[in-house]
Design a protein around this motif. Structure first.
Motif, PDB file in Angstrom:
ATOM      1  N   LYS A 218     -29.277 -31.125 -10.265  1.00 28.25           N
ATOM      2  CA  LYS A 218     -30.551 -31.031  -9.564  1.00 28.25           C
ATOM      3  C   LYS A 218     -31.124 -29.625  -9.750  1.00 28.25           C
ATOM      4  O   LYS A 218     -30.381 -28.662  -9.954  1.00 28.25           O
ATOM      5  CB  LYS A 218     -30.368 -31.306  -8.067  1.00 28.25           C
ATOM      6  CG  LYS A 218     -29.845 -32.693  -7.746  1.00 28.25           C
ATOM      7  CD  LYS A 218     -29.646 -32.848  -6.244  1.00 28.25           C
ATOM      8  CE  LYS A 218     -29.091 -34.215  -5.899  1.00 28.25           C
ATOM      9  NZ  LYS A 218     -28.851 -34.350  -4.434  1.00 28.25           N
ATOM     10  N   ALA A 219     -32.432 -29.535  -9.660  1.00 32.84           N
ATOM     11  CA  ALA A 219     -33.077 -28.221  -9.730  1.00 32.84           C
ATOM     12  C   ALA A 219     -32.555 -27.347  -8.600  1.00 32.84           C
ATOM     13  O   ALA A 219     -32.485 -27.763  -7.441  1.00 32.84           O
ATOM     14  CB  ALA A 219     -34.591 -28.369  -9.613  1.00 32.84           C
ATOM     15  N   GLY A 220     -32.176 -26.122  -8.954  1.00 33.82           N
ATOM     16  CA  GLY A 220     -31.651 -25.195  -7.968  1.00 33.82           C
ATOM     17  C   GLY A 220     -30.140 -25.098  -7.975  1.00 33.82           C
ATOM     18  O   GLY A 220     -29.585 -24.193  -7.355  1.00 33.82           O
ATOM     19  N   PHE A 234     -24.157 -19.112 -13.174  1.00 37.51           N
ATOM     20  CA  PHE A 234     -25.557 -18.888 -13.520  1.00 37.51           C
ATOM     21  C   PHE A 234     -26.365 -20.125 -13.109  1.00 37.51           C
ATOM     22  O   PHE A 234     -25.880 -21.257 -13.208  1.00 37.51           O
ATOM     23  CB  PHE A 234     -25.734 -18.639 -15.022  1.00 37.51           C
ATOM     24  CG  PHE A 234     -24.963 -17.459 -15.542  1.00 37.51           C
ATOM     25  CD1 PHE A 234     -25.427 -16.166 -15.320  1.00 37.51           C
ATOM     26  CD2 PHE A 234     -23.768 -17.626 -16.228  1.00 37.51           C
ATOM     27  CE1 PHE A 234     -24.707 -15.076 -15.784  1.00 37.51           C
ATOM     28  CE2 PHE A 234     -23.047 -16.550 -16.697  1.00 37.51           C
ATOM     29  CZ  PHE A 234     -23.517 -15.266 -16.473  1.00 37.51           C
ATOM     30  N   THR A 235     -27.593 -19.892 -12.687  1.00 41.02           N
ATOM     31  CA  THR A 235     -28.463 -20.984 -12.256  1.00 41.02           C
ATOM     32  C   THR A 235     -29.087 -21.681 -13.454  1.00 41.02           C
ATOM     33  O   THR A 235     -29.545 -21.030 -14.391  1.00 41.02           O
ATOM     34  CB  THR A 235     -29.581 -20.445 -11.343  1.00 41.02           C
ATOM     35  OG1 THR A 235     -28.989 -19.779 -10.222  1.00 41.02           O
ATOM     36  CG2 THR A 235     -30.469 -21.569 -10.836  1.00 41.02           C
ATOM     37  N   GLY A 287     -36.532 -10.902 -11.290  1.00 41.07           N
ATOM     38  CA  GLY A 287     -35.598 -10.805 -12.409  1.00 41.07           C
ATOM     39  C   GLY A 287     -35.192 -12.161 -12.937  1.00 41.07           C
ATOM     40  O   GLY A 287     -36.012 -13.078 -13.055  1.00 41.07           O
ATOM     41  N   THR A 288     -33.897 -12.335 -13.215  1.00 43.36           N
ATOM     42  CA  THR A 288     -33.415 -13.618 -13.720  1.00 43.36           C
ATOM     43  C   THR A 288     -33.350 -14.678 -12.634  1.00 43.36           C
ATOM     44  O   THR A 288     -33.011 -15.829 -12.923  1.00 43.36           O
ATOM     45  CB  THR A 288     -32.027 -13.448 -14.360  1.00 43.36           C
ATOM     46  OG1 THR A 288     -31.155 -12.786 -13.437  1.00 43.36           O
ATOM     47  CG2 THR A 288     -32.113 -12.633 -15.643  1.00 43.36           C
ATOM     48  N   GLY A 289     -33.686 -14.317 -11.398  1.00 43.37           N
ATOM     49  CA  GLY A 289     -33.834 -15.321 -10.345  1.00 43.37           C
ATOM     50  C   GLY A 289     -34.951 -16.298 -10.636  1.00 43.37           C
ATOM     51  O   GLY A 289     -35.069 -17.341  -9.982  1.00 43.37           O
ATOM     52  N   VAL A 290     -35.776 -15.978 -11.641  1.00 48.04           N
ATOM     53  CA  VAL A 290     -36.837 -16.898 -12.040  1.00 48.04           C
ATOM     54  C   VAL A 290     -36.251 -18.215 -12.535  1.00 48.04           C
ATOM     55  O   VAL A 290     -36.944 -19.247 -12.549  1.00 48.04           O
ATOM     56  CB  VAL A 290     -37.726 -16.245 -13.124  1.00 48.04           C
ATOM     57  CG1 VAL A 290     -36.993 -16.172 -14.455  1.00 48.04           C
ATOM     58  CG2 VAL A 290     -39.043 -17.002 -13.280  1.00 48.04           C
ATOM     59  N   SER A 291     -34.982 -18.229 -12.951  1.00 47.59           N
ATOM     60  CA  SER A 291     -34.338 -19.478 -13.370  1.00 47.59           C
ATOM     61  C   SER A 291     -34.428 -20.526 -12.273  1.00 47.59           C
ATOM     62  O   SER A 291     -34.738 -21.696 -12.529  1.00 47.59           O
ATOM     63  CB  SER A 291     -32.867 -19.222 -13.721  1.00 47.59           C
ATOM     64  OG  SER A 291     -32.744 -18.334 -14.811  1.00 47.59           O
TER      65      SER A 291
END
Length: 561
Positions: A218-220, A234-235, A287-291
């Motif tokens: 699922k997304a997230g 990693f997400t 940052g990479t939280g945009v994933s």
């Protein structure tokens, strides 16, 4: 107030975790002391040792990725990590009271004393696992943590006077064994054996990793990239493809810049919220939280096309160091909008936070970019191409063919960096372009090149002069611009800003246009998490609810361990 944090039990460094930690510690210590009263005398040394042994299954089981408690309750394993740390603290406290109490009575070189110290000393060293240490040297922390817990368990096993105590150790090891079995089975079953991971270097500090996999997630949610000796979480940056955006720090992530190790994928993990239940969703990332935000955005758009979403508008906000990093997410954003966004209004606001960019002169865009009145429907990006934004002077058509070398910035200006001049030329206006002669005639020059007004040279050497978009990015709407690898449909909904996005301003803007419940989801550094939380609290007051403001739900995924 309808303010929720996801996961509910995780808050660092203050909040629910502290309350749960204090409450659980008080409960265990209180019950232990209560049971220590014998004939009016407090004999607490032995009960404290019992309490320390009883924490072992919790300490080990709650650290597992495939937690039984998580499967039964549905609570995220990241939320349970808070309880893992709490149980660990209680174990250290009770074991220390037990050990120090006996040492005060006088050390004796007996089996029980020696084995007790063998168990207690590594446990004390485990206590030194503060968040800054975990983040600064993650791989060293993990190796040290495992070594110390093994030493502690060996000492506890030797120290245990009966099977009653050893049963607690066996229970903890059983939970660990179950976790290892499930993880290895997932890697073996879900990872495509004939596919190789693709590692694409995005910059000197980031890579994009794509792993062929049979996984469904699922997304997230997130997965663990597993090598022969290490695992790292990693997400998923896409709800359909195992793509990960990874910033290189040290160790494993730094090695990805120069090599492609054999990687297995373990997962998925996490229990993310279903944001399709909300009329408006505001995704704030750093940052990479945009994933996390990209996957949620794509999920909402897909659900809208399938008529299974209540979403009417969704906004992705990305705080990033430089504008050129948009290229990191361009393929994923292009894919999400490749078939249009159906009835959902989509906006992507990118905030460039590097200080010298934020301080540059020009019109500062402090408010979020508006969502297009009609986002592209079920059409291809080429069909959904928009016209250029009024008021922005495009460069000469001939230069567009050389867009990789020279391109026009917002407000009709461009900066060209010339190796010959070793400086930058500020070109507010182009008057003539002669590609046959390799000359660009300009009206004014701001440089130290002795007042030259012509940048001359043959076309083969034209690559010496190129635009630096990190220093002079085209702030404003990117609609109609062929830039950063964005498709026309993605550029149509993307706006570039200076500085850091103000969470409260963004939230108030979306609340004003929302016809229903609003979800605010944040993923990024702790500082960003705190800022967004404070914004939600400021906007979602009781007085606002009495004024019929739509309810706001708050969800959070945080970086770090």
């Amino acid at each position: 107030m309808n303010v929720r944090r996801y996961p509910l039990l995780l808050w660092s460094p203050t909040g629910t975790e502290i309350i749960a930690s204090v409450g659980y510690t008080g409960l265990v210590v209180g019950l232990t002391m209560w049971s220590s009263s014998v004939d009016g005398n407090m004999r607490y040394l032995q009960p404290m040792g019992h309490a320390a042994f009883a924490q072992l299954p919790l300490v080990i089981g709650l650290a597992a990725r495939n937690s039984v408690l998580s499967a039964v309750t549905g609570v995220s394993i990241h939320a349970l990590k808070g309880l893992h740390r709490t149980a660990g603290r209680v174990c250290v406290i009770t074991a220390t009271v037990h050990s120090v109490g006996w040492l005060i009575k006088g050390f004796k070189p007996t089996w029980m004393f020696v084995t007790g110290l063998v168990a207690w000393i590594p446990l004390l060293l485990l206590f030194i696992s503060f968040a800054p240490i975990r983040r600064a040297a993650y791989e060293v922390f993990i190796a040290f943590h495992i070594l110390m817990i093994v030493a502690t368990l060996v000492g506890c096993w030797l120290h245990a006077p009966s099977m009653y105590f050893k049963a607690w150790i066996i229970a903890g090891l059983g939970l660990w064994g179950l976790d290892r079995f499930v993880s290895l089975a997932r890697v073996a079953i879900n990872t495509v054996s004939n596919g190789k991971p693709e590692v694409e270097v995005l910059s000197s500090e980031a890579v994009r990793v794509t792993v062929p996999s049979r996984l469904k997630w699922k997304a997230g949610q997130h997965g663990y990239l597993r090598t022969a000796t290490q695992t790292h979480p990693f997400t998923f940056a896409s709800p359909t493809e195992a793509v990960f955006l990874i910033r290189a720090h040290a160790g494993f992530t730094r090695r990805l810049l120069t090599s492609t190790p054999k990687i297995g994928l373990d997962g998925p993990y996490g229990t993310p919220p279903d944001l399709n239940a909300y009329a408006t969703t505001l995704l704030i990332t750093g940052g990479t939280g945009v994933s996390y935000g990209l996957a949620q955005l794509a999920s909402i758009i897909t659900a809208a096309r399938n008529h299974t979403s209540s979403a009417a508008q969704v906004r992705l906000v990305w705080n990033v160091r430089s504008a050129s990093q948009i290229e990191w997410i361009a393929p994923l954003l292009n894919d999400a909008l490749a078939r249009g966004s159906a009835y959902v209004s989509v906006a992507v606001d990118v905030y460039v936070t590097r200080s010298h960019l934020s301080d540059e002169p020009g019109d500062r865009t402090e408010t979020p970019g508006p969502s297009p009145p009609e986002t592209p429907g079920n059409v291809t990006p080429r069909d959904g191409a928009s016209t250029p934004v009024p008021g922005i002077t495009p460069p000469p058509a001939a230069l567009l063919n050389k867009s990789a070398l020279i391109s026009c910035a917002t407000f009709g200006s461009v900066s060209i960096y010339s190796q010959a001049c070793s400086t930058s030329l500020s070109l507010p206006k182009f008057t003539e372009v002669d590609l046959e002669k390799g000359e660009i005639e300009i009206t004014s020059v701001a440089s130290s090149c002795s007042g030259n007004t012509t940048l001359a040279g043959d076309l083969d050497n034209l690559d010496k002069c190129s635009v630096n978009f990190d220093r002079h990015p085209p702030f404003g709407s990117l609609a109609g611009r062929d830039i950063f690898g964005l498709s026309p449909a993605a550029a149509l909904v993307t706006t570039l800003h200076r500085g850091r996005g103000d969470a409260e301003t963004l939230l108030r803007a979306d609340l004003a246009s929302s016809d229903g419940g609003v979800a605010v989801a944040v993923c990024g550094p702790m500082s960003l998490d705190r800022d967004v939380r404070q914004a939600v609290l400021a906007v979602n007051r009781v007085s606002n609810a009495l004024d019929d403001q739509p309810p706001v739900s708050f969800f959070s995924e945080t970086f770090g361990m």
